[in-house]
Write an enzyme that holds these catalytic residues in place. Structure first.
Site, short mmCIF file in Angstrom:
data_model
loop_
_atom_site.label_atom_id
_atom_site.label_comp_id
_atom_site.label_asym_id
_atom_site.label_seq_id
_atom_site.Cartn_x
_atom_site.Cartn_y
_atom_site.Cartn_z
N GLU A 25 1.13 -1.06 0.01
CA GLU A 25 -0.12 -0.28 -0.14
C GLU A 25 0.50 1.42 -0.21
OE1 GLU A 25 -1.43 0.46 4.17
OE2 GLU A 25 -1.15 -2.08 3.53
N LYS A 29 2.59 4.58 0.94
CA LYS A 29 2.97 5.37 2.70
C LYS A 29 2.94 6.17 2.40
CE LYS A 29 6.84 5.72 5.61
NZ LYS A 29 6.41 7.00 6.39
N ASP A 57 2.83 10.50 3.21
CA ASP A 57 2.86 11.52 4.17
C ASP A 57 2.46 12.04 4.99
OD1 ASP A 57 5.69 12.91 5.20
OD2 ASP A 57 5.89 13.39 2.68
N TYR A 110 -5.06 2.77 7.30
CA TYR A 110 -4.21 1.88 7.42
C TYR A 110 -4.17 0.62 7.64
CZ TYR A 110 -1.08 5.43 8.44
OH TYR A 110 0.10 6.12 9.65
N LYS A 125 10.80 3.16 0.83
CA LYS A 125 10.92 5.43 0.71
C LYS A 125 11.09 5.20 -0.84
CE LYS A 125 11.62 7.14 4.38
NZ LYS A 125 10.72 8.82 4.44
N CYS A 174 17.08 46.25 -4.71
CA CYS A 174 16.08 45.06 -4.95
C CYS A 174 16.46 45.71 -6.92
CB CYS A 174 14.93 46.38 -4.43
SG CYS A 174 13.48 45.65 -5.68
N CYS A 227 13.69 48.30 -7.60
CA CYS A 227 13.06 49.57 -7.47
C CYS A 227 14.47 50.14 -7.03
CB CYS A 227 12.52 49.82 -7.30
SG CYS A 227 12.72 49.68 -4.64
N CYS A 248 13.82 44.08 0.70
CA CYS A 248 13.87 45.33 -0.21
C CYS A 248 13.63 46.73 1.13
CB CYS A 248 12.47 45.93 -1.35
SG CYS A 248 12.52 47.58 -1.84
N CYS A 258 8.61 50.13 -4.16
CA CYS A 258 9.22 49.40 -4.92
C CYS A 258 7.25 48.86 -5.52
CB CYS A 258 9.21 48.35 -4.15
SG CYS A 258 10.04 47.76 -4.47
S1 IVH Z 1 1.39 1.05 8.85
C1 IVH Z 1 3.73 -0.50 13.27
N1 IVH Z 1 0.85 2.20 7.08
O1 IVH Z 1 4.51 5.52 8.32
C2 IVH Z 1 3.55 0.31 12.19
N2 IVH Z 1 1.89 3.40 8.09
O2 IVH Z 1 6.80 4.78 9.71
C3 IVH Z 1 1.60 0.50 11.67
N3 IVH Z 1 2.58 5.73 7.46
O3 IVH Z 1 3.80 5.82 11.84
C4 IVH Z 1 2.09 1.65 10.31
N4 IVH Z 1 1.50 5.01 5.38
O4 IVH Z 1 2.82 7.22 10.15
C5 IVH Z 1 1.56 2.07 7.90
N5 IVH Z 1 -0.27 2.75 4.39
C6 IVH Z 1 0.33 2.42 5.90
C7 IVH Z 1 1.22 4.27 5.86
C8 IVH Z 1 1.58 4.32 7.42
C9 IVH Z 1 2.27 6.20 5.63
C10 IVH Z 1 2.42 5.91 8.11
C11 IVH Z 1 2.85 6.22 9.79
C12 IVH Z 1 4.29 5.53 10.34
C13 IVH Z 1 5.07 5.36 9.57
C14 IVH Z 1 5.91 4.71 9.83
#
Ligand code: IVH
Length: 665
Positions: free
Chosen positions: A110, A112, A114, A222, A309, A403, A406, A421, A427
């Site tokens: 899945e 990750k 951010d 998730y 990552k 600047c 101006c 500036c 300006c």
């Molecule tokens: S599972 C036991 N699933 O990544 C870990 N984490 O470094 C359970 N995160 O703290 C987390 N997407 O904030 C999981 N699809 C995803 C995620 C996810 C982002 C973040 C989450 C977690 C950090 C782990």
């Protein structure tokens, strides 16, 4: 149907429409109809305080109640994931799992996300608490703020959910919302958020949940935790959770070979650029919960999952030139002009160099081959120089001293990275920026005057400062390109109407450095007129609560400028409000001076906000939580039982609405 029955019906309907709109992206009714139903519910709830429900859809709008977050322990610690940037390490993870389990297994891949992680606790189908990660062992209780996030269900749908469970996920600020927020912050001279992650976590920690509500956060869930989860599969359980109303990403695949895992990673490494929210990798999880238990945990993270990552995308190209942009606040941004290069799906020609220190740190020279990266930020940045590739060294890049718009000298304020500036009166980008701020919605709210129109008026020599707006005449602007009689009349009418805008907003509109909306209100209340404010000494200003040296200095400096005083005189002559109305003065007393007052419950004579204002106008302070220092609790109907208990325990008096109003008579 009676009104109470209607309340329950509306709540159910609105929960459903929320889910359709925010989770399924498939609304059944229009926004207007939705607002209409919401208003009907709000009105009915106000009439029936006995039906108070902390999970009513009306709670989504947030409250103004300030409160410090309480730290609470996590029932299950919030662990992190082992991270890797290499496919080889993903293969090692896969092999480790295979060896340890010694049976067939599935890996759920899945995205990750951010953002900022959150743990939601549900009991009997209702959201009872939302806790941030904190240090993993305990986090902040941010329930009120989280309730404003429309994609998080307050009340679950369907059936089969455990009586008690936790669900974890990521709170995110969609790119679009992030970009809009930064545009607004720029206009208000507030620092910009570097990326949506910081914006989301900053927003979640705001004290005022109605501001949180306005920031339009989103959330993907998730991870389910609890002792009575529906089945053994993580993937299958998450599909169930989606049926209960949670927003679960549909980018989830169960894979049975390493090749499939790599295919997922490679596909989404590119395709993620088209998602509405920021992602920074892929998470791989062993799907079976039984197998997860078998694999167990290290001290920091589960052995059954890993995060791959994505490389921040990077390209190498030639630096052709450095140019400098002047922002509305006079801040100078150095911009690298590059030989066009393909990066993360777009052609990059320019990148931000941020400030003089960054340029110095990179030891940049013209013609250098530079590395450009597109990370979580919207604007690509230069992260390094390939010094090996320098065979003929160009001129060293030296930050400008004047600047570019101006010619005025630049200066750097103590503790700030940017150069500014110094010419804020003539300006051009600064003048236009000041006018844009002046007419903006939260300032003078003059309709029809966007950035383009302001630029046009400026180019035509019709306006040079904010006071010039009040000399504009409809016939002068009606003949301009893209204008026309109707828009001209509208603009003039908007300008005329702005003369009724109250003094505190005028003060904000003037665009005095560091005087934002709240500070303007504080100053208006303390000094009551522009003349009193202009006459204030540094000491007078510092006497005012919440006014520090930085703001005070800036105000003194503003009024010291002859040009600014002239503009104020012209605005005053035009009829702009330069003081609070006399009648207003009678409302200010010191009847509640020195008192800390907590507001709790539902009221019938006035709204919570009105009570808050009354407390402040009478010299009191509205605080969020009950402590020994609380003078009394202003309590309406249905005051929370935990608050009541705490007040009783600490001996804090409870004052009802009528008695409170008598106190102010
Ligand atoms: S599972 C036991 N699933 O990544 C870990 N984490 O470094 C359970 N995160 O703290 C987390 N997407 O904030 C999981 N699809 C995803 C995620 C996810 C982002 C973040 C989450 C977690 C950090 C782990």
């Amino acid at each position: 149907m009676n009104e109470v029955e209607r309340i329950y019906q509306l709540r159910e309907e609105l929960h459903r429409h929320n889910h359709n709109y925010y989770v399924l992206n498939a609304p059944e009714i229009g926004d207007q109809e939705f607002d209409f139903l919401m208003r009907e519910l709000q009105d009915l709830e106000a009439k029936h305080p006995e039906c108070y429900d902390e999970n009513s859809p009306t709670m989504r709008v947030g409250s103004d109640l300030n409160k410090n977050f309480i730290q609470v322990p996590h029932k299950y610690p919030m662990l992190s994931l082992a991270n890797t940037y290499s496919e080889a390490e993903v293969a090692e993870f896969y092999d480790r799992v295979k060896k340890a389990l010694n049976e067939e297994f599935e890996i759920c891949c899945e995205m990750k996300f951010d953002g900022t992680s959150i743990s939601l606790i549900y009991e009997n189908g209702k959201l009872v608490q939302a806790i941030t990660r904190g240090d993993g062992v305990q986090g902040d209780d941010v329930t009120d703020n989280v309730k404003t996030i429309r994609s998080i269900p307050l009340v679950l749908q369907g059936e089969g959910y455990p009586r008690e469970f936790e669900i974890r996920g990521e709170i995110l600020m969609p790119w679009e919302v992030f970009e809009q927020l930064n545009r607004e912050r720029e206009a208000r001279e507030e620092p910009l958020f570097a990326n949506p992650r910081n914006a989301a976590s900053g927003t979640l920690k705001l004290q005022n949940s109605s501001v949180v509500a306005s920031r339009k956060l989103d959330a993907y869930l998730y991870y389910l935790l609890g002792t009575e989860l529906p089945g053994d599969g993580h993937y299958e359980n998450m599909q169930q959770a989606a049926k209960w109303g949670f927003k679960v990403s549909n980018i989830m695949r169960k894979c049975t070979s390493l090749e499939e895992v790599f295919a997922f990673i490679r596909y989404w490494d590119v395709e993620r650029n088209n998602l509405p929210v920021a992602t920074d990798g892929v998470v791989l999880k062993v799907n079976s919960l039984r197998q997860q238990r078998n694999l167990g945990y290290t001290a920091k993270s589960p052995r059954w999952a890993i995060a791959y990552k994505f490389q921040a995308e990077r390209a190498c190209t030639r630096l052709n030139m450095v140019t400098y942009q002047v922002g509305r606040t006079g801040a100078i941004t150095p911009v690298a002009n590059l030989e066009p290069v393909q990066l993360a799906g777009t052609v990059v020609k320019r990148a931000s160099l941020h400030n003089a220190d960054i340029i110095e740190g990179l030891d940049l020279h013209l013609g250098d081959m530079v590395y450009v990266e597109k990370g979580g930020e919207i604007i690509p940045k230069i992260v390094g120089v390939d010094k090996e590739a320098r065979f003929m060294i160009g001129d060293k890049i030296r930050f400008i001293t004047r600047c570019p718009e101006c010619g005025s000298p630049l200066m750097r304020y103590e503790g700030e990275a940017a150069h500014y500036c110094t010419n804020d009166v003539s300006c051009p980008p600064q003048i236009k920026g000041k006018i844009e701020h002046f007419v903006s919605r939260k300032a003078m709210n003059i309709d029809g005057l966007g950035a383009e129109t302001i630029d046009q008026f400026y180019q035509e020599g019709l306006i040079h400062n904010i006071a010039d707006l009040y000399t504009l005449k409809a016939p002068d602007i009606a003949c301009l390109e893209r204008m026309g009689k109707k828009s001209a009349v509208n603009i003039i009418e908007g300008i005329r109407a702005s003369k009724d805008v109250p003094f505190e907003r005028v003060l904000f509109a003037l665009g005095i450095r560091f005087v934002g909306e709240t500070t303007a209100k504080t100053l208006a209340k303390a000094f009551r007129s522009i003349d009193a404010l202009a006459a204030a000494t540094l000491d007078d200003l510092l006497q005012v609560d919440e006014i520090g040296a930085r703001i005070a200095q800036s105000i003194i400096q503003y009024f010291a400028e002859e040009k600014n005083r002239e503009i104020i005189e012209r605005l005053r002559e035009a009829g702009v409000q330069m003081q609070l109305p006399e009648t207003d003065a009678t409302e200010y007393t010191d009847k509640l001076a020195g008192q800390s007052i907590v507001i709790s419950g539902v009221f019938s004579h006035h709204s919570r906000d009105e009570y808050k204002e009354m407390i402040e106008k009478n010299g009191g302070k509205n605080v969020g939580s009950i402590s020994k220092k609380t003078s009394f609790v202003l309590a309406g109907e249905n005051m929370g039982p935990s608050k009541l208990e705490k007040a009783n325990k600490l001996g804090v008096p409870i004052v009802n609405e009528d008695d409170f109003l008598k106190m102010l008579e």
